[in-house]
Design an enzyme around this catalytic site. Structure first.
Site, PDB file in Angstrom:
ATOM      1  N   ASP A  98     -10.439  -3.158  -4.247  1.00  0.00           N
ATOM      2  CA  ASP A  98      -9.076  -2.269  -3.336  1.00  0.00           C
ATOM      3  C   ASP A  98      -9.596  -1.111  -4.734  1.00  0.00           C
ATOM      4  OD1 ASP A  98      -7.489  -1.125  -2.894  1.00  0.00           O
ATOM      5  OD2 ASP A  98      -5.826  -2.477  -3.588  1.00  0.00           O
ATOM      6  N   SER A 145       1.064  -0.923  -0.183  1.00  0.00           N
ATOM      7  CA  SER A 145      -0.081   0.002  -0.197  1.00  0.00           C
ATOM      8  C   SER A 145       1.291   1.275  -0.037  1.00  0.00           C
ATOM      9  CB  SER A 145      -1.066   0.100   1.370  1.00  0.00           C
ATOM     10  OG  SER A 145      -1.893   0.687   1.190  1.00  0.00           O
ATOM     11  N   HIS A 190      -8.451  -4.718  -0.013  1.00  0.00           N
ATOM     12  CA  HIS A 190      -7.026  -4.150  -0.060  1.00  0.00           C
ATOM     13  C   HIS A 190      -6.816  -4.613   1.461  1.00  0.00           C
ATOM     14  CE1 HIS A 190      -4.075  -0.889  -0.282  1.00  0.00           C
ATOM     15  NE2 HIS A 190      -4.075  -1.165   1.509  1.00  0.00           N
TER      16      HIS A 190
END
Length: 307
Positions: A258, A163, A288
Protein backbone atom coordinates in the site's frame (compact mmCIF):
# COMPACT_ATOMS: atom_id res chain seq x y z
CA UNK A 1 10.75 -2.93 1.85
CA UNK A 2 10.10 -6.32 0.17
CA UNK A 3 6.41 -7.24 -0.04
CA UNK A 4 5.00 -10.68 -0.82
CA UNK A 5 1.27 -10.79 -1.42
CA UNK A 6 -0.78 -13.40 0.39
CA UNK A 7 -2.01 -16.09 -2.03
CA UNK A 8 -5.59 -14.81 -2.07
CA UNK A 9 -4.44 -11.21 -2.55
CA UNK A 10 -2.15 -12.30 -5.40
CA UNK A 11 -5.06 -14.12 -7.05
CA UNK A 12 -7.29 -11.06 -6.80
CA UNK A 13 -4.57 -8.84 -8.23
CA UNK A 14 -4.00 -11.25 -11.12
CA UNK A 15 -7.73 -11.30 -11.90
CA UNK A 16 -7.80 -7.51 -11.76
CA UNK A 17 -4.94 -7.27 -14.25
CA UNK A 18 -6.54 -9.79 -16.59
CA UNK A 19 -9.88 -7.95 -16.49
CA UNK A 20 -8.28 -5.03 -18.30
CA UNK A 21 -10.17 -2.34 -16.40
CA UNK A 22 -9.00 1.14 -17.37
CA UNK A 23 -7.00 2.92 -14.64
CA UNK A 24 -9.07 5.56 -12.87
CA UNK A 25 -6.66 8.32 -13.90
CA UNK A 26 -7.35 7.59 -17.59
CA UNK A 27 -11.09 8.30 -17.35
CA UNK A 28 -13.22 11.12 -16.00
CA UNK A 29 -14.12 11.27 -12.29
CA UNK A 30 -17.72 10.40 -13.20
CA UNK A 31 -16.59 7.30 -15.10
CA UNK A 32 -14.19 6.34 -12.30
CA UNK A 33 -17.07 6.45 -9.82
CA UNK A 34 -19.08 4.02 -11.94
CA UNK A 35 -16.12 1.64 -12.24
CA UNK A 36 -15.58 1.73 -8.49
CA UNK A 37 -19.24 1.05 -7.75
CA UNK A 38 -19.38 -1.85 -10.20
CA UNK A 39 -16.43 -3.57 -8.54
CA UNK A 40 -18.30 -3.99 -5.25
CA UNK A 41 -20.53 -6.73 -6.66
CA UNK A 42 -17.50 -8.92 -7.23
CA UNK A 43 -15.70 -8.28 -3.95
CA UNK A 44 -18.24 -7.45 -1.24
CA UNK A 45 -19.28 -10.30 1.09
CA UNK A 46 -22.91 -11.15 1.81
CA UNK A 47 -24.42 -8.48 4.08
CA UNK A 48 -25.74 -9.48 7.50
CA UNK A 49 -29.37 -8.96 8.43
CA UNK A 50 -29.95 -5.72 10.32
CA UNK A 51 -32.85 -4.27 12.27
CA UNK A 52 -33.00 -1.28 9.92
CA UNK A 53 -31.14 0.83 7.36
CA UNK A 54 -32.54 4.33 7.09
CA UNK A 55 -31.67 7.39 4.97
CA UNK A 56 -30.80 10.59 6.78
CA UNK A 57 -30.33 14.20 5.70
CA UNK A 58 -27.98 16.22 7.90
CA UNK A 59 -28.43 20.01 7.75
CA UNK A 60 -25.44 21.92 6.38
CA UNK A 61 -24.71 25.48 5.25
CA UNK A 62 -24.82 24.40 1.60
CA UNK A 63 -28.11 22.50 2.02
CA UNK A 64 -27.88 18.99 3.41
CA UNK A 65 -25.45 16.08 3.66
CA UNK A 66 -26.87 12.65 2.73
CA UNK A 67 -26.22 9.94 5.29
CA UNK A 68 -27.40 6.44 6.17
CA UNK A 69 -28.16 4.96 9.59
CA UNK A 70 -27.42 1.27 10.20
CA UNK A 71 -29.01 -0.34 13.25
CA UNK A 72 -28.13 -3.99 13.98
CA UNK A 73 -30.40 -6.63 15.47
CA UNK A 74 -28.46 -6.51 18.73
CA UNK A 75 -27.07 -3.34 20.30
CA UNK A 76 -24.69 -2.79 23.23
CA UNK A 77 -27.17 -0.51 24.97
CA UNK A 78 -26.82 1.30 28.28
CA UNK A 79 -30.02 2.86 29.55
CA UNK A 80 -31.50 2.52 26.08
CA UNK A 81 -28.61 4.26 24.30
CA UNK A 82 -26.03 2.60 22.05
CA UNK A 83 -22.50 3.40 20.89
CA UNK A 84 -22.14 4.91 17.42
CA UNK A 85 -19.50 4.97 14.72
CA UNK A 86 -19.71 7.88 12.28
CA UNK A 87 -18.15 6.40 9.14
CA UNK A 88 -16.50 8.15 6.20
CA UNK A 89 -15.94 6.11 3.04
CA UNK A 90 -12.71 5.85 1.10
CA UNK A 91 -12.13 6.64 -2.56
CA UNK A 92 -9.40 9.24 -2.73
CA UNK A 93 -11.87 12.08 -2.06
CA UNK A 94 -13.01 11.62 -5.69
CA UNK A 95 -14.92 8.32 -5.86
CA UNK A 96 -17.03 6.25 -3.45
CA UNK A 97 -20.38 6.92 -1.83
CA UNK A 98 -22.91 5.38 0.56
CA UNK A 99 -23.45 2.40 -1.74
CA UNK A 100 -19.77 1.59 -2.27
CA UNK A 101 -19.32 1.00 1.47
CA UNK A 102 -22.82 -0.21 2.30
CA UNK A 103 -21.80 -3.80 3.12
CA UNK A 104 -18.82 -2.65 5.20
CA UNK A 105 -21.11 -0.45 7.28
CA UNK A 106 -23.63 -3.26 7.69
CA UNK A 107 -20.91 -5.59 8.94
CA UNK A 108 -19.44 -2.99 11.29
CA UNK A 109 -22.87 -2.38 12.81
CA UNK A 110 -23.64 -6.08 13.14
CA UNK A 111 -20.29 -7.23 14.51
CA UNK A 112 -19.76 -4.19 16.72
CA UNK A 113 -23.36 -4.19 17.99
CA UNK A 114 -23.47 -0.44 17.45
CA UNK A 115 -25.19 2.16 15.31
CA UNK A 116 -23.22 3.18 12.24
CA UNK A 117 -23.94 6.46 10.49
CA UNK A 118 -22.29 6.69 7.06
CA UNK A 119 -21.73 10.20 5.72
CA UNK A 120 -21.85 11.02 1.99
CA UNK A 121 -19.51 14.02 2.02
CA UNK A 122 -18.98 16.14 -1.10
CA UNK A 123 -16.43 14.84 -3.60
CA UNK A 124 -13.71 16.43 -5.69
CA UNK A 125 -13.05 17.80 -8.22
CA UNK A 126 -16.53 19.33 -8.17
CA UNK A 127 -15.98 20.21 -4.51
CA UNK A 128 -12.32 20.61 -3.72
CA UNK A 129 -10.63 20.72 -0.32
CA UNK A 130 -11.82 21.60 2.28
CA UNK A 131 -15.44 20.88 1.28
CA UNK A 132 -15.26 17.23 2.34
CA UNK A 133 -13.66 18.19 5.64
CA UNK A 134 -16.39 20.73 6.32
CA UNK A 135 -19.05 18.09 5.68
CA UNK A 136 -17.64 15.43 7.99
CA UNK A 137 -17.07 17.94 10.80
CA UNK A 138 -20.61 19.30 10.38
CA UNK A 139 -22.10 15.80 10.27
CA UNK A 140 -20.25 14.59 13.35
CA UNK A 141 -21.29 17.62 15.37
CA UNK A 142 -24.90 17.17 14.28
CA UNK A 143 -24.91 13.50 15.28
CA UNK A 144 -23.51 14.43 18.71
CA UNK A 145 -26.05 17.22 19.17
CA UNK A 146 -28.91 14.89 18.23
CA UNK A 147 -27.52 11.75 19.83
CA UNK A 148 -30.38 11.02 22.21
CA UNK A 149 -33.02 11.34 19.50
CA UNK A 150 -30.99 8.86 17.43
CA UNK A 151 -30.70 6.40 20.29
CA UNK A 152 -26.99 7.13 20.61
CA UNK A 153 -24.89 7.41 23.75
CA UNK A 154 -22.95 10.63 23.08
CA UNK A 155 -20.17 9.47 25.41
CA UNK A 156 -19.54 6.50 23.09
CA UNK A 157 -19.36 8.36 19.79
CA UNK A 158 -16.46 7.35 17.54
CA UNK A 159 -15.35 8.30 14.05
CA UNK A 160 -13.74 6.11 11.43
CA UNK A 161 -13.12 5.41 7.79
CA UNK A 162 -10.87 3.78 5.25
CA UNK A 163 -8.21 5.51 3.15
CA UNK A 164 -9.55 9.02 2.43
CA UNK A 165 -12.16 8.30 5.08
CA UNK A 166 -9.39 7.49 7.55
CA UNK A 167 -7.82 10.83 6.73
CA UNK A 168 -11.14 12.57 7.40
CA UNK A 169 -11.67 10.67 10.66
CA UNK A 170 -8.25 11.76 11.89
CA UNK A 171 -9.05 15.36 10.96
CA UNK A 172 -12.41 15.25 12.78
CA UNK A 173 -10.68 13.91 15.91
CA UNK A 174 -8.14 16.75 15.83
CA UNK A 175 -10.84 19.34 15.15
CA UNK A 176 -12.89 18.08 18.08
CA UNK A 177 -9.86 18.10 20.40
CA UNK A 178 -9.00 21.67 19.50
CA UNK A 179 -12.22 23.16 20.70
CA UNK A 180 -14.79 22.64 18.02
CA UNK A 181 -16.18 19.51 19.65
CA UNK A 182 -17.80 17.12 20.13
CA UNK A 183 -16.08 14.67 22.47
CA UNK A 184 -14.87 11.70 20.44
CA UNK A 185 -14.47 8.35 22.19
CA UNK A 186 -12.33 6.70 19.53
CA UNK A 187 -10.98 6.89 15.99
CA UNK A 188 -10.82 3.98 13.54
CA UNK A 189 -8.21 4.64 10.86
CA UNK A 190 -8.17 2.00 8.12
CA UNK A 191 -5.02 2.47 5.99
CA UNK A 192 -5.37 6.24 6.36
CA UNK A 193 -3.71 8.86 4.20
CA UNK A 194 -2.09 11.31 6.58
CA UNK A 195 0.46 13.31 4.56
CA UNK A 196 -0.08 14.59 1.02
CA UNK A 197 3.63 15.30 0.60
CA UNK A 198 3.81 11.61 -0.37
CA UNK A 199 7.53 11.38 0.39
CA UNK A 200 7.47 8.19 2.47
CA UNK A 201 9.32 5.22 0.93
CA UNK A 202 6.09 3.30 0.35
CA UNK A 203 5.10 5.94 -2.22
CA UNK A 204 7.96 4.91 -4.50
CA UNK A 205 8.34 1.16 -3.96
CA UNK A 206 7.20 -0.90 -6.97
CA UNK A 207 5.65 -3.52 -4.66
CA UNK A 208 3.14 -1.03 -3.25
CA UNK A 209 1.77 0.16 -6.61
CA UNK A 210 -1.10 -2.34 -6.60
CA UNK A 211 -4.73 -1.29 -7.23
CA UNK A 212 -4.02 2.04 -5.53
CA UNK A 213 -1.11 2.75 -7.84
CA UNK A 214 1.38 5.56 -7.47
CA UNK A 215 -0.11 7.32 -10.48
CA UNK A 216 -3.73 7.08 -9.37
CA UNK A 217 -2.95 8.41 -5.91
CA UNK A 218 -1.39 11.48 -7.55
CA UNK A 219 -4.56 11.81 -9.65
CA UNK A 220 -6.66 11.75 -6.47
CA UNK A 221 -4.41 14.38 -4.88
CA UNK A 222 -4.55 16.69 -7.89
CA UNK A 223 -8.33 16.44 -8.07
CA UNK A 224 -8.78 17.04 -4.33
CA UNK A 225 -6.31 19.79 -3.46
CA UNK A 226 -6.38 23.33 -4.83
CA UNK A 227 -2.60 23.47 -5.14
CA UNK A 228 0.72 22.71 -3.45
CA UNK A 229 0.00 25.00 -0.50
CA UNK A 230 -2.81 22.70 0.67
CA UNK A 231 -0.30 19.90 1.33
CA UNK A 232 0.89 21.67 4.48
CA UNK A 233 -2.63 22.28 5.82
CA UNK A 234 -3.24 19.74 8.59
CA UNK A 235 -6.88 19.46 7.50
CA UNK A 236 -5.52 17.82 4.33
CA UNK A 237 -2.44 16.22 5.93
CA UNK A 238 -3.29 15.49 9.58
CA UNK A 239 0.30 14.34 10.17
CA UNK A 240 1.27 18.01 9.77
CA UNK A 241 -0.45 18.95 13.05
CA UNK A 242 2.21 19.80 15.63
CA UNK A 243 0.88 17.70 18.49
CA UNK A 244 -1.20 14.52 18.59
CA UNK A 245 -1.50 14.62 22.38
CA UNK A 246 -4.99 14.45 23.82
CA UNK A 247 -6.55 12.69 20.86
CA UNK A 248 -9.00 9.82 21.42
CA UNK A 249 -7.87 6.17 21.47
CA UNK A 250 -7.08 4.96 17.98
CA UNK A 251 -7.34 1.73 16.03
CA UNK A 252 -4.92 1.94 13.10
CA UNK A 253 -4.75 -0.66 10.32
CA UNK A 254 -2.19 -0.77 7.51
CA UNK A 255 -1.42 -3.08 4.57
CA UNK A 256 2.03 -4.05 3.30
CA UNK A 257 1.39 -3.49 -0.41
CA UNK A 258 0.00 0.00 0.00
CA UNK A 259 1.46 3.41 -0.92
CA UNK A 260 -0.10 4.72 2.31
CA UNK A 261 1.55 2.05 4.49
CA UNK A 262 4.36 4.19 5.90
CA UNK A 263 2.04 7.14 6.57
CA UNK A 264 -0.25 4.96 8.65
CA UNK A 265 2.63 3.29 10.46
CA UNK A 266 4.23 6.61 11.33
CA UNK A 267 0.94 8.14 12.45
CA UNK A 268 0.29 5.21 14.78
CA UNK A 269 3.78 5.58 16.27
CA UNK A 270 3.34 9.31 16.77
CA UNK A 271 0.01 8.76 18.47
CA UNK A 272 1.63 6.28 20.88
CA UNK A 273 4.52 8.65 21.56
CA UNK A 274 1.97 11.38 22.34
CA UNK A 275 0.36 9.16 24.96
CA UNK A 276 -2.69 8.15 22.93
CA UNK A 277 -3.84 4.53 23.43
CA UNK A 278 -3.32 2.78 20.08
CA UNK A 279 -4.37 -0.62 18.78
CA UNK A 280 -2.23 -1.23 15.73
CA UNK A 281 -2.80 -3.97 13.14
CA UNK A 282 -0.85 -4.56 9.96
CA UNK A 283 -1.46 -7.05 7.16
CA UNK A 284 1.90 -7.41 5.38
CA UNK A 285 0.56 -9.50 2.48
CA UNK A 286 -2.49 -7.41 1.61
CA UNK A 287 -2.96 -4.42 -0.67
CA UNK A 288 -4.76 -1.12 -0.24
CA UNK A 289 -8.53 -1.54 -0.37
CA UNK A 290 -8.67 -5.12 0.93
CA UNK A 291 -10.89 -4.15 3.87
CA UNK A 292 -14.00 -4.06 1.64
CA UNK A 293 -13.26 -7.32 -0.21
CA UNK A 294 -14.60 -9.88 2.23
CA UNK A 295 -15.97 -12.14 -0.50
CA UNK A 296 -12.47 -12.67 -1.89
CA UNK A 297 -10.10 -12.00 1.02
CA UNK A 298 -10.69 -13.70 4.36
CA UNK A 299 -8.54 -11.23 6.27
CA UNK A 300 -11.02 -8.52 5.31
CA UNK A 301 -13.57 -10.19 7.58
CA UNK A 302 -11.59 -9.63 10.79
CA UNK A 303 -13.68 -6.58 11.63
CA UNK A 304 -15.12 -7.15 15.08
CA UNK A 305 -12.04 -5.74 16.79
CA UNK A 306 -12.39 -2.43 14.93
CA UNK A 307 -15.92 -1.68 16.04
Amino acid sequence: MPVTLDPDAAAVYKAYQEAGRPPYETVSPAEARLLYLAARFVSNPEPPELQSVQPLEIPAPHGSIPARVYTPLKLRETKGLAPCLVFFHGGGFVIGNLDSHDVVCRKLADEGQLIVIAVDYRLAPEHKFPAGVEDVVTATKWVADNARQLGIDASRLSVGGDSAGGNLAAVVAITARDGNGPTIAGQVLIYPGTDFAMTHPSHSEPETSILLTHSVIRWFRDNYLNGAADVDDWRASPARIKSLAGLPPAYVLTAGADPLRDEGDEYAKRLKEAGVPVTYRTYPGQFHGFFTMGKLLQQANHRSETA
